[in-house]
Design an enzyme around this catalytic site. Structure first.
Site, PDB file in Angstrom:
ATOM      1  N   HIS A  99       0.700  -1.227   0.094  1.00  0.00           N
ATOM      2  CA  HIS A  99      -0.099   0.203  -0.035  1.00  0.00           C
ATOM      3  C   HIS A  99       0.753   1.159  -0.058  1.00  0.00           C
ATOM      4  O   HIS A  99       0.669   2.248  -0.620  1.00  0.00           O
ATOM      5  CB  HIS A  99      -0.958   0.065   1.157  1.00  0.00           C
ATOM      6  CG  HIS A  99      -1.816   1.269   1.279  1.00  0.00           C
ATOM      7  ND1 HIS A  99      -1.441   2.216   2.538  1.00  0.00           N
ATOM      8  CD2 HIS A  99      -2.739   1.726   0.918  1.00  0.00           C
ATOM      9  CE1 HIS A  99      -2.238   3.081   2.268  1.00  0.00           C
ATOM     10  NE2 HIS A  99      -3.045   2.953   1.164  1.00  0.00           N
ATOM     11  N   GLU A 156       2.373   1.641  -3.307  1.00  0.00           N
ATOM     12  CA  GLU A 156       0.942   2.191  -4.243  1.00  0.00           C
ATOM     13  C   GLU A 156       1.070   3.905  -3.950  1.00  0.00           C
ATOM     14  O   GLU A 156       0.934   4.510  -4.972  1.00  0.00           O
ATOM     15  CB  GLU A 156      -0.237   1.785  -3.939  1.00  0.00           C
ATOM     16  CG  GLU A 156      -1.555   2.342  -4.657  1.00  0.00           C
ATOM     17  CD  GLU A 156      -2.770   2.717  -3.660  1.00  0.00           C
ATOM     18  OE1 GLU A 156      -3.119   4.068  -3.630  1.00  0.00           O
ATOM     19  OE2 GLU A 156      -3.189   1.819  -3.174  1.00  0.00           O
ATOM     20  N   HIS A 157       1.218   4.237  -2.891  1.00  0.00           N
ATOM     21  CA  HIS A 157       1.144   5.953  -2.842  1.00  0.00           C
ATOM     22  C   HIS A 157       2.493   6.183  -3.652  1.00  0.00           C
ATOM     23  O   HIS A 157       2.435   7.512  -3.940  1.00  0.00           O
ATOM     24  CB  HIS A 157       1.371   5.990  -1.182  1.00  0.00           C
ATOM     25  CG  HIS A 157       0.160   6.043  -0.463  1.00  0.00           C
ATOM     26  ND1 HIS A 157      -0.570   7.488   0.038  1.00  0.00           N
ATOM     27  CD2 HIS A 157      -1.164   5.118  -0.452  1.00  0.00           C
ATOM     28  CE1 HIS A 157      -1.536   7.057   0.574  1.00  0.00           C
ATOM     29  NE2 HIS A 157      -2.009   5.889   0.376  1.00  0.00           N
ATOM     30  N   GLU A 199      -3.886   8.193   7.205  1.00  0.00           N
ATOM     31  CA  GLU A 199      -4.836   7.465   6.539  1.00  0.00           C
ATOM     32  C   GLU A 199      -5.463   6.213   7.618  1.00  0.00           C
ATOM     33  O   GLU A 199      -6.569   5.958   7.653  1.00  0.00           O
ATOM     34  CB  GLU A 199      -4.443   6.895   5.227  1.00  0.00           C
ATOM     35  CG  GLU A 199      -5.492   6.031   4.483  1.00  0.00           C
ATOM     36  CD  GLU A 199      -5.031   5.497   3.056  1.00  0.00           C
ATOM     37  OE1 GLU A 199      -3.860   5.519   2.698  1.00  0.00           O
ATOM     38  OE2 GLU A 199      -5.648   4.754   2.537  1.00  0.00           O
TER      39      GLU A 199
END
Lengths: 454, 434
Positions: free
Chosen positions: A69, A72-73, A149
């Site tokens: 994840h 992905e950022h 997040e």
């Protein structure tokens, strides 16, 4: 129940409808191993392009959880030829919508554009497939973004906190143990090298599937793919260890205390999915079972627990038959005011006992099947969803044609099969239960310790 | 941006072709309901939505009336009880939906167009819409659930922030409460309130009928007549009292045991028929409405890593809907993040957008226009909006032209006139910095 007679005619007519005509889908493979799947949908002059990588949180080990994840950022933060955020700026200037998502079994990037601009998507995605540059300062900032997040999605959300602890209890050695976003202490300690290693390991044309759905011509898309993705070098992709979950030998039960107002519980049983099933119809029987319990307002939970007995404020059943590894059939809910979690759990168990002892009615079975047929039509209103279905199946290692066969497989399920899976899988020895114990929001001063310890 | 990319970009922009908008047809039913229809024959399905001017803005003494009324429709109709209605929709693969916001109350149906399925779904939908029976037992259950919902809000910092934000923004105006109402008001509601509300507002002259799908014009006309003929003609709802601008800055701090502080900032913004609509819309697109490439996101997320999500948007309503800014960040840096948000706004008002920013925004908005109308469900949303707010039928056709006509000067001028950073409401929900 005179309504049933009145509508029976319609019901059977729909079931007699032919399966939805399978739309035009073309599949290609480039020499470097990249797979391209193009589905034509000419309703509107748009197309969605999605790049799916076979990597997600279930590929991770402890200490670097959430790194898929985080990567992905970082994919938006610059490459050899693009500055930080420039990818997004170019897509925006082309009228595109874009984003990305990471799951347990995949990481995917998408752009929706007017049909003539798919080239922009391919050009940029090809660039970041092999030429990402991870800058130390950018990583530090983006680690902060991801930790924010996590706070928003999980730490400050009592139900999410419970779900995280629940999964970590149900799965001991399966990587479905850890959260997709990662544990906070792992997030806070990613280094540039960790990200580079992960990128090097999984981001290559032979570990990617590109799916395009929309008002496009497959051959032209194939040529574009050859032009942009064709020159990329493949990588030696490691074989994943199987990490097969150890057999559960007895009920597991946890409680999580968190600042909350309402109680909530989750129950999950280990069940097969299409990928792991030894008996191929079982996942479809579980799918029908989930719909009998929770397929809308006419299903048993809504009818008997929310209305009828008024014992649940909300209660749902969740089962996804497409995942890479063995998964859970989950039932979760909040008791109605004046009822307790234990009372609602008891009512749920009675529902399950009924499924074990009595076959579902022909009307219920027909209703579920009719809804599945109708949903297959409604889903085609979204090009994004259609692409998503193909990409997800292919990435977890299932022939995407199975998506089209889904309706037929559900139609074949019998009432006896639904009873059989209920008896076989809803047993306490493979059950994990979790309960959210609300600590009054106004008494936060009394809260000590970490909420999700278990 | 390197040269190659730039040339590619240029080539693609030049080749831009104009995209036809959906052909909207409009008429009025015998009872006086306004119909908006788009023929979409590609899939064997139809979406129907009847939208009433019966949102929470119509609540009188007791907030929550509109939402409860809307939620009661499929609980009983004519001789059918809740279970029978639910089963009958499901048996033909139809989906019934209903919702109520501040302005609109919607009652929707998605059905296959296979003849017997459609006829069964329509007959049932018409009963639910025009002859609901409002059973007392259902009323009590739903009332209880809404009350429990208020309790759930108290464990969500974002829900707490929204409630406080609307209250602070709208004071005594009907927009001030959340559509679900307040605990105090909902506990007092009775079935009589709901029935009266239905009788007054669920009437043909107060309704817009939206049809999108695989029905030809004459079928659409029949359907529109059929679903509305059982409604009383009634009267269109009266105008709501005007929203008043804020006269001073205010900060509301709510303590909550969360690790993040949720910040909302704003003031009454613009209406759907606002003369400044396009200047404010395009301007805000640059400031905080374009996701990862907006100025706010650049300052708060890209440059400083302060928040996962930050945005600003106008939510145009019948009257002035909110102009809302938001972010959430760990408690220790809440003040810093708020300051960056305020500075970004003030800077934008003072400087206005650059020509390059405006060009990029126009490219984004107009270049992606086809994406706005690429599915039946999106077209349904636009038709409901056009019908409900009385926007021109060529709204979609002229949208790109109007966006392209906006200048940097118009945006700067509109923001100076309409957005006052000295009279902002700020709501902060979270824990104290440790």
């Amino acid at each position: 129940m005179h309504m049933l007679n009145k509508f029976k005619q319609g019901m059977w007519l729909i079931l007699a409808l032919p399966t939805i005509v399978v739309a035009d889908v073309s599949e290609f493979q480039l020499e470097n191993g990249l797979k391209l799947i193009v589905k034509e949908d000419h309703r509107a002059p748009v197309a969605v392009s999605q790049v799916w990588y076979k990597v997600g949180s279930s590929y991770e080990h402890n200490g670097i959880t959430g790194i898929s994840h985080q990567l992905e950022h970082m994919m938006f933060k610059g490459t050899e030829n693009l500055g930080p955020n420039e990818f997004s700026q170019i897509i925006a200037a082309n009228g595109g919508r874009e984003n990305a998502f990471t799951g347990r079994d995949y990481t995917a990037y998408f752009q929706t554009l007017e049909k003539d601009r798919i080239e922009v998507s391919f050009r940029l995605e090809a660039e970041r497939m092999r030429k990402l540059k991870i800058d130390g300062a950018e990583l530090l900032k983006e680690r902060d973004v991801v930790s924010e997040e996590r706070r928003m999605r999980t730490d400050d959300n009592p139900k999410s906190l419970l779900r995280e602890a629940f999964n970590a209890t149900a799965f001991v050695n399966s990587p479905y143990h850890h959260p997709v976003i990662g544990w906070m202490s792992d997030i806070n300690n990613y280094e540039v090298d960790d990200l580079n290693d992960w990128y090097q390991k999984w981001y290559a044309p032979n570990n990617a599937t590109v799916v395009v759905v929309g008002d496009v011509e497959p051959q032209a898309i194939y040529e574009l793919a050859q032009q942009y993705f064709g020159p990329l070098k493949p990588e030696a992709i490691a074989t994943l260890k199987p990490q097969i979950e150890v057999e559960q030998r007895g009920l597991r039960s946890i409680k999580v205390k968190a600042p909350a107002e309402l109680p909530y519980f989750m129950m999950g049983w280990k069940v097969p999915v299409v990928k792991t099933a030894e008996i191929s119809w079982e996942p479809y029987a579980l799918e029908v079972l989930a719909a009998v319990l929770d397929g809308g307002s006419s299903a048993r939970f809504a009818r008997q627990l929310v209305r009828g007995d008024e014992i649940a404020a909300s209660v749902g059943a969740g089962y996804g038959l497409f995942s890479r590894l063995q998964d859970l059939f989950v039932i979760a809910g909040t008791p109605a005011k004046g009822n307790t979690v234990d009372e609602l759990k008891l009512a749920v168990r009675e529902q399950l006992n009924e499924l074990k002892q009595q076959v579902i009615t022909p009307q219920e079975l027909a209703r579920v099947k009719t809804q599945v047929v109708a949903n297959a039509v409604y889903e085609r209103d979204s090009v994004f969803y259609q692409a998503m279905q193909i990409g997800m199946l292919d990435t977890i290692g299932i022939d995407w044609h199975l998506g089209d066969e889904y309706v037929d497989n559900v139609k074949l399920v019998t009432a006896e099969q639904v009873m059989a899976v209920a008896k076989k899988y809803f047993i306490d020895d493979s059950l994990t239960e979790a309960e959210l114990v609300p600590v009054s929001v106004n008494k936060e001063a009394e809260m000590t310790g970490v909420a999700n310890e278990h | 941006m390197n040269t190659k990319f730039f040339l590619l970009l240029l080539a693609l922009l030049v080749s831009q072709v104009s995209i036809a908008s959906p052909q909207i047809q409009h008429w009025t039913t015998e009872k006086g309901a306004r119909v908006y229809y788009v023929h979409a024959p590609e899939l064997p399905m139809v979406d129907i939505s009847v939208v009433f001017d019966a949102g929470a803005a119509r609540d009188q003494l007791l907030s929550g009336t509109a939402v409860l009324t809307n939620a009661m429709l499929d609980e009983g109709a004519v001789d059918l009880n809740t279970d029978q209605i639910a089963a009958a929709f499901a048996d033909v693969g139809a989906r019934f939906s209903s919702s109520a916001e501040r302005d609109m109350a919607s009652v929707g149906l998605r059905s296959l167009t296979e003849e017997s399925a459609l006829q069964a779904a329509l007959a049932l939908y018409t009963k639910v819409l025009t002859q609901p029976s409002f059973p007392e037992s259902s009323f009590k259950r739903i009332q209880k659930q809404i009350l429990l919902g208020f309790q759930a809000e108290k464990q969500s910092p974002s829900a707490l922030a929204s409630r406080a934000f609307y209250k602070g923004l709208y004071g005594n105006h009907a927009y001030a409460t959340m559509p679900a109402g307040t605990e105090q008001a909902v506990s007092k509601l009775t079935i009589t309130d709901v029935k009266q509300f239905y009788q007054q507002y669920y009437v043909a002259r107060n309704a817009v009928v939206v049809l999108v799908g695989d029905l030809n014009k004459s079928q659409a006309q029949d359907v529109a007549e059929k679903v509305t003929s059982g409604l009383a003609a009634g009267e269109a709802a009266a105008k709501i009292k005007p929203v008043v601008d804020l006269t001073q800055a205010q900060t509301i701090q709510i303590d909550h045991p969360s690790s993040q502080t949720h910040i909302l900032m704003g003031q009454p913004g613009m209406s759907r028929s606002d003369a400044d609509y396009f200047a404010l819309y395009v301007g805000n697109h640059i400031l905080g409405g374009s996701g990862l490439v907006s100025k706010l996101s650049n300052e708060i997320r890209e440059k400083r890593g302060l928040s996962y999500s930050t945005y600003s948007y106008f939510r145009p309503m019948r009257d002035l809907g909110p102009y809302q800014f938001g972010l959430q960040t760990r408690n220790e840096q809440a003040d810093e993040a708020l300051k960056v948000m305020q500075d970004t706004l003030v800077d934008f008002i003072n400087q206005g957008p650059s020509e390059a920013e405006l060009i990029a925004a126009k490219q984004n908005i107009t270049g992606g226009f086809a994406l706005r109308v690429d599915s039946n469900s999106k077209i349904v949303g636009y038709l409901a909006m056009i019908g409900f707010y009385g926007l021109p039928l060529d709204y979609l056709e002229t949208f790109k032209v109007k966006v392209n006509a906006i200048s940097t000067a118009q945006i700067k001028q509109a923001f100076e006139r309409r957005v006052n950073p000295n009279n902002m409401l700020t709501v902060m929900v979270g824990g104290k910095a440790k």
